[in-house]
Design a protein around this motif. Structure first.
Motif, PDB file in Angstrom:
ATOM      1  N   PHE A 128      -3.712   3.903  -1.003  1.00  0.00           N
ATOM      2  CA  PHE A 128      -2.380   4.361  -1.382  1.00  0.00           C
ATOM      3  C   PHE A 128      -1.903   5.611  -0.624  1.00  0.00           C
ATOM      4  O   PHE A 128      -0.706   5.721  -0.309  1.00  0.00           O
ATOM      5  CB  PHE A 128      -2.294   4.611  -2.892  1.00  0.00           C
ATOM      6  CG  PHE A 128      -0.950   5.089  -3.345  1.00  0.00           C
ATOM      7  CD1 PHE A 128       0.139   4.218  -3.327  1.00  0.00           C
ATOM      8  CD2 PHE A 128      -0.746   6.388  -3.767  1.00  0.00           C
ATOM      9  CE1 PHE A 128       1.391   4.651  -3.732  1.00  0.00           C
ATOM     10  CE2 PHE A 128       0.501   6.821  -4.172  1.00  0.00           C
ATOM     11  CZ  PHE A 128       1.574   5.958  -4.164  1.00  0.00           C
ATOM     12  N   PRO A 129      -2.781   6.588  -0.323  1.00  0.00           N
ATOM     13  CA  PRO A 129      -2.290   7.761   0.428  1.00  0.00           C
ATOM     14  C   PRO A 129      -1.517   7.392   1.692  1.00  0.00           C
ATOM     15  O   PRO A 129      -0.637   8.145   2.113  1.00  0.00           O
ATOM     16  CB  PRO A 129      -3.578   8.516   0.757  1.00  0.00           C
ATOM     17  CG  PRO A 129      -4.490   8.185  -0.363  1.00  0.00           C
ATOM     18  CD  PRO A 129      -4.183   6.756  -0.700  1.00  0.00           C
ATOM     19  N   HIS A 130      -1.796   6.226   2.240  1.00  0.00           N
ATOM     20  CA  HIS A 130      -1.051   5.801   3.434  1.00  0.00           C
ATOM     21  C   HIS A 130       0.404   5.491   3.090  1.00  0.00           C
ATOM     22  O   HIS A 130       1.244   5.429   3.981  1.00  0.00           O
ATOM     23  CB  HIS A 130      -1.707   4.562   4.060  1.00  0.00           C
ATOM     24  CG  HIS A 130      -3.064   4.848   4.618  1.00  0.00           C
ATOM     25  ND1 HIS A 130      -3.262   5.254   5.916  1.00  0.00           N
ATOM     26  CD2 HIS A 130      -4.282   4.826   4.045  1.00  0.00           C
ATOM     27  CE1 HIS A 130      -4.555   5.457   6.119  1.00  0.00           C
ATOM     28  NE2 HIS A 130      -5.199   5.196   5.002  1.00  0.00           N
ATOM     29  N   ALA A 131       0.682   5.281   1.810  1.00  0.00           N
ATOM     30  CA  ALA A 131       2.064   5.016   1.398  1.00  0.00           C
ATOM     31  C   ALA A 131       2.859   6.302   1.269  1.00  0.00           C
ATOM     32  O   ALA A 131       4.079   6.281   1.136  1.00  0.00           O
ATOM     33  CB  ALA A 131       2.075   4.278   0.061  1.00  0.00           C
ATOM     34  N   ASN A 145      -7.395   0.735  11.901  1.00  0.00           N
ATOM     35  CA  ASN A 145      -7.062   0.080  13.173  1.00  0.00           C
ATOM     36  C   ASN A 145      -5.564  -0.170  13.332  1.00  0.00           C
ATOM     37  O   ASN A 145      -5.140  -0.829  14.281  1.00  0.00           O
ATOM     38  CB  ASN A 145      -7.830  -1.238  13.310  1.00  0.00           C
ATOM     39  CG  ASN A 145      -9.317  -1.011  13.530  1.00  0.00           C
ATOM     40  OD1 ASN A 145      -9.730   0.042  14.020  1.00  0.00           O
ATOM     41  ND2 ASN A 145     -10.128  -1.978  13.151  1.00  0.00           N
ATOM     42  N   GLY A 146      -4.796   0.313  12.367  1.00  0.00           N
ATOM     43  CA  GLY A 146      -3.343   0.280  12.541  1.00  0.00           C
ATOM     44  C   GLY A 146      -2.591  -0.770  11.747  1.00  0.00           C
ATOM     45  O   GLY A 146      -1.373  -0.899  11.888  1.00  0.00           O
ATOM     46  N   THR A 147      -3.276  -1.552  10.905  1.00  0.00           N
ATOM     47  CA  THR A 147      -2.545  -2.528  10.088  1.00  0.00           C
ATOM     48  C   THR A 147      -1.693  -1.788   9.059  1.00  0.00           C
ATOM     49  O   THR A 147      -2.216  -0.958   8.307  1.00  0.00           O
ATOM     50  CB  THR A 147      -3.523  -3.471   9.348  1.00  0.00           C
ATOM     51  OG1 THR A 147      -4.426  -4.031  10.293  1.00  0.00           O
ATOM     52  CG2 THR A 147      -2.769  -4.577   8.626  1.00  0.00           C
ATOM     53  N   PRO A 148      -0.398  -2.059   9.018  1.00  0.00           N
ATOM     54  CA  PRO A 148       0.458  -1.370   8.043  1.00  0.00           C
ATOM     55  C   PRO A 148       0.048  -1.698   6.604  1.00  0.00           C
ATOM     56  O   PRO A 148      -0.382  -2.820   6.316  1.00  0.00           O
ATOM     57  CB  PRO A 148       1.866  -1.918   8.340  1.00  0.00           C
ATOM     58  CG  PRO A 148       1.791  -2.479   9.707  1.00  0.00           C
ATOM     59  CD  PRO A 148       0.378  -2.962   9.879  1.00  0.00           C
ATOM     60  N   LEU A 149       0.208  -0.714   5.745  1.00  0.00           N
ATOM     61  CA  LEU A 149      -0.147  -0.890   4.334  1.00  0.00           C
ATOM     62  C   LEU A 149       0.572  -2.103   3.728  1.00  0.00           C
ATOM     63  O   LEU A 149      -0.019  -2.888   2.982  1.00  0.00           O
ATOM     64  CB  LEU A 149       0.216   0.375   3.549  1.00  0.00           C
ATOM     65  CG  LEU A 149      -0.144   0.323   2.076  1.00  0.00           C
ATOM     66  CD1 LEU A 149      -1.595   0.714   1.855  1.00  0.00           C
ATOM     67  CD2 LEU A 149       0.766   1.215   1.253  1.00  0.00           C
ATOM     68  N   LYS A 150       1.853  -2.252   4.076  1.00  0.00           N
ATOM     69  CA  LYS A 150       2.640  -3.351   3.507  1.00  0.00           C
ATOM     70  C   LYS A 150       2.018  -4.711   3.875  1.00  0.00           C
ATOM     71  O   LYS A 150       1.984  -5.632   3.059  1.00  0.00           O
ATOM     72  CB  LYS A 150       4.079  -3.285   4.019  1.00  0.00           C
ATOM     73  CG  LYS A 150       5.033  -4.207   3.271  1.00  0.00           C
ATOM     74  CD  LYS A 150       6.379  -4.298   3.943  1.00  0.00           C
ATOM     75  CE  LYS A 150       7.220  -3.067   3.708  1.00  0.00           C
ATOM     76  NZ  LYS A 150       8.604  -3.229   4.227  1.00  0.00           N
ATOM     77  N   CYS A 192       5.307  -1.377  -6.632  1.00  0.00           N
ATOM     78  CA  CYS A 192       5.629   0.061  -6.672  1.00  0.00           C
ATOM     79  C   CYS A 192       5.045   0.778  -5.452  1.00  0.00           C
ATOM     80  O   CYS A 192       5.704   1.640  -4.858  1.00  0.00           O
ATOM     81  CB  CYS A 192       5.110   0.681  -7.972  1.00  0.00           C
ATOM     82  SG  CYS A 192       6.089   0.202  -9.407  1.00  0.00           S
ATOM     83  N   ASP A 193       3.836   0.437  -5.079  1.00  0.00           N
ATOM     84  CA  ASP A 193       3.228   1.062  -3.897  1.00  0.00           C
ATOM     85  C   ASP A 193       4.032   0.740  -2.632  1.00  0.00           C
ATOM     86  O   ASP A 193       4.225   1.596  -1.763  1.00  0.00           O
ATOM     87  CB  ASP A 193       1.783   0.581  -3.717  1.00  0.00           C
ATOM     88  CG  ASP A 193       0.815   1.255  -4.691  1.00  0.00           C
ATOM     89  OD1 ASP A 193       1.277   2.033  -5.548  1.00  0.00           O
ATOM     90  OD2 ASP A 193      -0.405   0.985  -4.597  1.00  0.00           O
ATOM     91  N   ILE A 194       4.499  -0.499  -2.537  1.00  0.00           N
ATOM     92  CA  ILE A 194       5.271  -0.905  -1.346  1.00  0.00           C
ATOM     93  C   ILE A 194       6.625  -0.192  -1.311  1.00  0.00           C
ATOM     94  O   ILE A 194       7.087   0.242  -0.253  1.00  0.00           O
ATOM     95  CB  ILE A 194       5.416  -2.439  -1.304  1.00  0.00           C
ATOM     96  CG1 ILE A 194       4.062  -3.056  -0.919  1.00  0.00           C
ATOM     97  CG2 ILE A 194       6.494  -2.879  -0.335  1.00  0.00           C
ATOM     98  CD1 ILE A 194       4.001  -4.562  -1.003  1.00  0.00           C
ATOM     99  N   TYR A 195       7.261  -0.063  -2.461  1.00  0.00           N
ATOM    100  CA  TYR A 195       8.512   0.719  -2.514  1.00  0.00           C
ATOM    101  C   TYR A 195       8.236   2.172  -2.112  1.00  0.00           C
ATOM    102  O   TYR A 195       9.026   2.787  -1.406  1.00  0.00           O
ATOM    103  CB  TYR A 195       9.099   0.673  -3.923  1.00  0.00           C
ATOM    104  CG  TYR A 195      10.019  -0.497  -4.193  1.00  0.00           C
ATOM    105  CD1 TYR A 195       9.530  -1.796  -4.231  1.00  0.00           C
ATOM    106  CD2 TYR A 195      11.379  -0.309  -4.422  1.00  0.00           C
ATOM    107  CE1 TYR A 195      10.358  -2.874  -4.483  1.00  0.00           C
ATOM    108  CE2 TYR A 195      12.226  -1.380  -4.681  1.00  0.00           C
ATOM    109  CZ  TYR A 195      11.708  -2.656  -4.715  1.00  0.00           C
ATOM    110  OH  TYR A 195      12.540  -3.729  -4.965  1.00  0.00           O
TER     111      TYR A 195
END
Lengths: 223, 162
Positions: A89-92, A41-46, A120-123
């Motif tokens: 994670f693929p969204h990162a 629905n569009g929520t950013p991964l971060k 690390c995922d956020i970076y």
């Protein structure tokens, strides 16, 4: 450290409570699905990491401390959250790369790797290439990883106070060996949140209360 | 007493200067076993730690000696206070009573001094003397204030998980 992550939005509070309640009732699939649905629905991964999963894990820590859940439940929720992170994670990996590299790990006897994993995922989502080594990484492996990967930034995470002197000794070794080629070093985890003064004591370049703060600090350190 | 006053009191405590921090670290398991054995002999153990908590107590003893060796290597007053407060809050949450520390601290001190060089003993004794002086304040603060997780956890501040 002046940057403070924003407060949770009402929809994030609702999602976090839903996610946690699913896991407290051992419904891992439902928990995963509600996060996946939010991402769709569009929520950013971060935002999922910083304002849903991280608050949930702090709440799990609190519930464990007041003996409302036992260690088995805490480990189950941690493992389930790692599964959730692996799933989203693929969204990162969709953002553009910025040419910067990070090496991260938990040293010594440190088993609490989830926070650094999130960082690390956020970076990665911010365009960095990351080399995450996980829990209980030997000192020699940090040195070889730095020599092989040539990172711009090294991130070390320490939850228990036992690991703080080890962190100081490792940083001293790395600075002695790498000299001018030493990457910038960030430290984080519960010990440094409890006492930010320890960042200076261990010889690090900075810290962050969470991944967003760490990212802000890294942006200044690694131009 | 407030937590800020405890921080100030901990700042007055000199960093222990011992040459035996490695010995302490290496012998943490042995010392924990000795301390546990002493406590297990007590008739009032259940009154001190609550029913069925022997394993939890054993774990606390190992962490205690590991932490004392950490203090001997790196003393930071703020994290010292926060750590002790965290420990008190956690174990009281599991059924331990304040009286447990009144018994455990002198016993732990006795065990640890048997493993140290004489010149290091004085340094370590200052930590235990300080802990024994302020343990009631730690218990009171753990009851009167929000926990570390409550302070940093935004979800906790929003209410119950309903």
């Amino acid at each position: 450290m002046t940057e403070v992550s924003r407060d949770m939005k009402p929809e994030e509070i609702k999602l976090a409570k839903t996610y946690l309640n699913h896991l407290l009732q051992a419904r891992r699939q439902d928990a995963l699905l509600c996060i996946v649905e939010s991402i769709k629905n569009g929520t950013p991964l971060k935002d999922i990491y910083l304002h849903v999963l991280q608050p949930v894990m702090y709440e799990v820590g609190r519930l464990w401390q007041i003996n409302q859940i036992d260690i088995a439940v805490e480990h189950y929720i941690t493992a389930a959250t790692q599964l959730t992170m692996a799933h989203v994670f693929p969204h990162a990996m969709t953002s553009k790369r910025n040419g910067k590299k990070l090496v991260g790990g938990c040293l010594g006897s440190e088993l609490h790797e989830l926070g650094l994993h999130m960082l690390c995922d956020i970076y990665e989502a911010d365009g960095w290439d990351t080399y995450f080594m996980g829990a209980v990484t030997p000192d020699a492996s940090f040195l070889s990883a730095i020599e092989e990967q040539r990172p711009d930034l090294l991130c070390l995470s320490v939850t228990m106070m036992f690991g703080v002197p080890e962190t100081r000794d490792l940083i001293t070794s790395i600075r002695t060996k790498m000299k001018k080629n030493c990457p910038k070093i960030l430290v984080g985890g519960l010990s440094f949140i409890m006492s930010p003064h320890l960042v200076t004591v261990v010889g690090a370049d900075g810290t962050g209360k969470d991944a967003q703060q760490a990212l802000n600090v890294a942006s200044r350190l690694v131009a | 007493m407030s937590i800020e006053e405890l921080f100030k009191a901990a700042e007055q405590l000199s960093a222990p200067k011992v040459t035996s921090d490695i010995v302490l670290k290496e012998q943490a398991e042995i010392m924990a076993s000795l301390l546990t054995a002493r406590l297990l002999k007590r008739d009032d153990l259940e009154e001190l730690i609550g029913p069925g908590n022997e394993g939890v107590m054993e774990n606390n003893h190992l962490n205690h000696f590991k932490y004392i060796s950490t203090l001997a290597d790196l003393y930071d007053p703020k994290s010292f206070v926060e750590t002790v407060l965290w420990v008190v809050r956690t174990y009281i949450g599991r059924g331990f009573t304040p009286k447990y520390w009144k018994v455990m601290l002198p016993e732990a001190q006795s065990v640890i001094l048997g493993h140290l060089a004489k010149e290091d003993s004085v340094q370590i004794q200052t930590i235990y003397t300080w802990l024994e002086k302020y343990i009631d304040d730690f218990v009171q603060i753990s009851r009167d204030t929000t926990s570390f997780y409550e302070r940093i956890g935004p979800l906790t501040r929003t209410g119950d998980n309903d």
